[in-house]
Design a protein around this motif. Structure first.
Motif, PDB file in Angstrom:
ATOM      1  N   UNK A 108       0.818  -1.214   0.000  1.00 22.66           N
ATOM      2  CA  UNK A 108       0.000   0.000   0.000  1.00 22.66           C
ATOM      3  C   UNK A 108       0.856   1.271   0.000  1.00 22.66           C
ATOM      4  N   UNK A 109       1.876   1.339   0.847  1.00 25.31           N
ATOM      5  CA  UNK A 109       2.697   2.546   0.917  1.00 25.31           C
ATOM      6  C   UNK A 109       3.494   2.765  -0.362  1.00 25.31           C
ATOM      7  N   UNK A 110       4.029   1.677  -0.899  1.00 26.07           N
ATOM      8  CA  UNK A 110       4.829   1.837  -2.105  1.00 26.07           C
ATOM      9  C   UNK A 110       3.975   2.217  -3.303  1.00 26.07           C
ATOM     10  N   UNK A 111       2.705   1.855  -3.275  1.00 30.52           N
ATOM     11  CA  UNK A 111       1.797   2.237  -4.357  1.00 30.52           C
ATOM     12  C   UNK A 111       1.664   3.762  -4.444  1.00 30.52           C
ATOM     13  N   UNK A 115       2.408   5.550  -7.822  1.00 33.03           N
ATOM     14  CA  UNK A 115       1.328   6.333  -8.413  1.00 33.03           C
ATOM     15  C   UNK A 115       1.755   7.754  -8.721  1.00 33.03           C
ATOM     16  N   UNK A 116       2.547   8.362  -7.833  1.00 30.92           N
ATOM     17  CA  UNK A 116       3.013   9.732  -8.064  1.00 30.92           C
ATOM     18  C   UNK A 116       3.984   9.791  -9.250  1.00 30.92           C
ATOM     19  N   UNK A 201      14.057  -1.132  -9.815  1.00 32.18           N
ATOM     20  CA  UNK A 201      13.674  -1.263  -8.407  1.00 32.18           C
ATOM     21  C   UNK A 201      12.159  -1.308  -8.272  1.00 32.18           C
ATOM     22  N   UNK A 202      11.492  -0.372  -8.934  1.00 30.62           N
ATOM     23  CA  UNK A 202      10.025  -0.343  -8.906  1.00 30.62           C
ATOM     24  C   UNK A 202       9.458  -1.619  -9.532  1.00 30.62           C
ATOM     25  N   UNK A 203      10.034  -2.006 -10.679  1.00 22.86           N
ATOM     26  CA  UNK A 203       9.559  -3.195 -11.361  1.00 22.86           C
ATOM     27  C   UNK A 203       9.779  -4.467 -10.571  1.00 22.86           C
ATOM     28  N   UNK A 204      10.885  -4.533  -9.827  1.00 26.67           N
ATOM     29  CA  UNK A 204      11.151  -5.720  -9.029  1.00 26.67           C
ATOM     30  C   UNK A 204      10.170  -5.879  -7.888  1.00 26.67           C
ATOM     31  N   UNK A 205       9.740  -4.771  -7.303  1.00 26.23           N
ATOM     32  CA  UNK A 205       8.784  -4.828  -6.201  1.00 26.23           C
ATOM     33  C   UNK A 205       7.415  -5.280  -6.692  1.00 26.23           C
ATOM     34  N   UNK A 206       6.944  -4.696  -7.796  1.00 25.01           N
ATOM     35  CA  UNK A 206       5.591  -4.968  -8.261  1.00 25.01           C
ATOM     36  C   UNK A 206       5.510  -6.027  -9.340  1.00 25.01           C
ATOM     37  N   UNK A 302      -1.919   7.474 -16.513  1.00 21.38           N
ATOM     38  CA  UNK A 302      -2.777   8.240 -15.612  1.00 21.38           C
ATOM     39  C   UNK A 302      -3.848   7.356 -14.979  1.00 21.38           C
ATOM     40  N   UNK A 303      -4.359   6.430 -15.751  1.00 22.98           N
ATOM     41  CA  UNK A 303      -5.351   5.495 -15.200  1.00 22.98           C
ATOM     42  C   UNK A 303      -4.744   4.656 -14.080  1.00 22.98           C
ATOM     43  N   UNK A 304      -3.537   4.134 -14.326  1.00 21.21           N
ATOM     44  CA  UNK A 304      -2.869   3.306 -13.318  1.00 21.21           C
ATOM     45  C   UNK A 304      -2.513   4.121 -12.088  1.00 21.21           C
ATOM     46  N   UNK A 305      -2.056   5.353 -12.292  1.00 21.46           N
ATOM     47  CA  UNK A 305      -1.730   6.216 -11.161  1.00 21.46           C
ATOM     48  C   UNK A 305      -2.965   6.490 -10.312  1.00 21.46           C
ATOM     49  N   UNK A 306      -4.073   6.799 -10.973  1.00 17.44           N
ATOM     50  CA  UNK A 306      -5.316   7.050 -10.238  1.00 17.44           C
ATOM     51  C   UNK A 306      -5.761   5.810  -9.471  1.00 17.44           C
ATOM     52  N   UNK A 307      -5.535   4.653 -10.088  1.00 16.10           N
ATOM     53  CA  UNK A 307      -5.905   3.387  -9.442  1.00 16.10           C
ATOM     54  C   UNK A 307      -5.083   3.181  -8.188  1.00 16.10           C
ATOM     55  N   UNK A 308      -3.765   3.336  -8.291  1.00 12.55           N
ATOM     56  CA  UNK A 308      -2.892   3.132  -7.139  1.00 12.55           C
ATOM     57  C   UNK A 308      -3.184   4.136  -6.021  1.00 12.55           C
TER      58      UNK A 308
END
Length: 313
Positions: A108-111, A115-116, A201-206, A302-308
């Protein structure tokens, strides 16, 4: 069908069809679609344990080669760009997988951070596009060149139009310069490698491979054409996903109380659907103007950012 690692039950036709649709649309912009399949698995299927990241990367391993092969066949796979992105991304993928298991079993926090980032990149792309209401003459000419090239292919003639292929001019530790469709583009290799590390780094987490973030950065920050970027980001995503799946699998015995390794059944269904969607998307990309593809990428981001952000704030 029951998926033991994911701990869920659903009809196998459902994830398979969703993977086809998502991959078809996103692959035209050089994105595998894994970044959209992750919230699909978590929100719609209820697959929330850490192994969803590994499963998502297994989807990339199966689905990306079909699109990459199509781009390679059409002379639009820029190998130096692919290598630079992959070399920079790999260390980040390993670090991201370790962080995902140990500190972010609940992402949740990393999202919020992700998202930003996506919100910034997608917003910048839209801002740049809005400031250019008319397509450039060079871009229009490029469209005619590609249409002529594929018209020859339809007649059964494998013609080689020089301006359609990517030609390497300079490649060293500092810069990479290549020619594509009669235009010259320069990429600072060190900045690209550093950016790739963060993206990895981001890709490895998600478990998104990094293409969803890297492709818009290459287009908006480095000014590269979507047609040249798509193959490179897909192939780099494939390489980093292979490494990510293996790393998650190796770490699984060390965490017996947490589902870490991929759910191979779910990954197979998503991967087969993604394979079909990727190939069709790569084949259809040439008929879609570059400007439309940029809007598509921005809209997806933008859709994915809004989702996260909507899930965490």
């Amino acid at each position: 069908m029951y998926f033991p690692t994911a701990g869920i039950e659903c009809h196998p036709f459902f994830p398979f069809c969703v993977a086809i649709g998502v991959s078809f649309v996103t692959s035209m912009g050089g994105v595998s679609g894994a970044f959209l399949l992750l919230p699909f698995q978590m929100s719609f299927l209820g697959y929330t344990n850490p192994s969803v990241s590994a499963t998502n990367q297994f989807f990339n391993v199966l689905s990306c080669p079909a699109g990459v092969w199509r781009y390679w066949r059409e002379g639009r796979l820029v190998w130096p760009l692919t290598a630079t992105v992959a070399i920079g991304t790999l260390p980040g993928v390993f670090a991201g997988a370790f962080i995902r298991i140990n500190w972010l079993p609940d992402p949740a926090r990393f999202k919020i951070f992700t998202g930003l980032v996506l919100l910034y990149v997608g917003g910048k792309m839209l801002w740049d596009l809005r400031g250019k209401e008319h397509a450039s003459i060079a871009e229009t000419n490029a469209q005619h060149v590609e249409r002529s090239f594929y018209a020859g292919q339809k007649n059964g003639v494998e013609t080689a139009v020089q301006s359609n292929a990517c030609t390497r001019l300079v490649w060293n530790s500092r810069t990479f310069i290549f020619d594509f469709q009669n235009q010259e583009f320069a990429v600072p290799c060190r900045r690209l490698a550093l950016l790739s590390l963060v993206v990895g780094l981001v890709g490895g987490v998600y478990g998104i491979g990094g293409g969803a973030i890297m492709a818009p950065f290459l287009v908006s920050l480095f000014g590269l054409p979507v047609y040249a970027v798509a193959g490179a980001t897909l192939f780099a995503t494939f390489l980093t996903s292979v490494a990510g799946v293996n790393f998650y699998s190796l770490l699984a015995p060390l965490y017996p109380g947490i589902a870490v390794a991929p759910d191979w059944r779910m990954g197979l269904l998503l991967g087969l659907g993604g394979m079909m969607g990727m190939y069709m998307g790569a084949r259809c990309q040439k008929y879609v103007p570059a400007r439309v593809l940029k809007y598509l990428l921005a809209g997806i981001l933008l859709f994915t950012a809004a989702r996260y952000l909507g899930q965490t704030l």
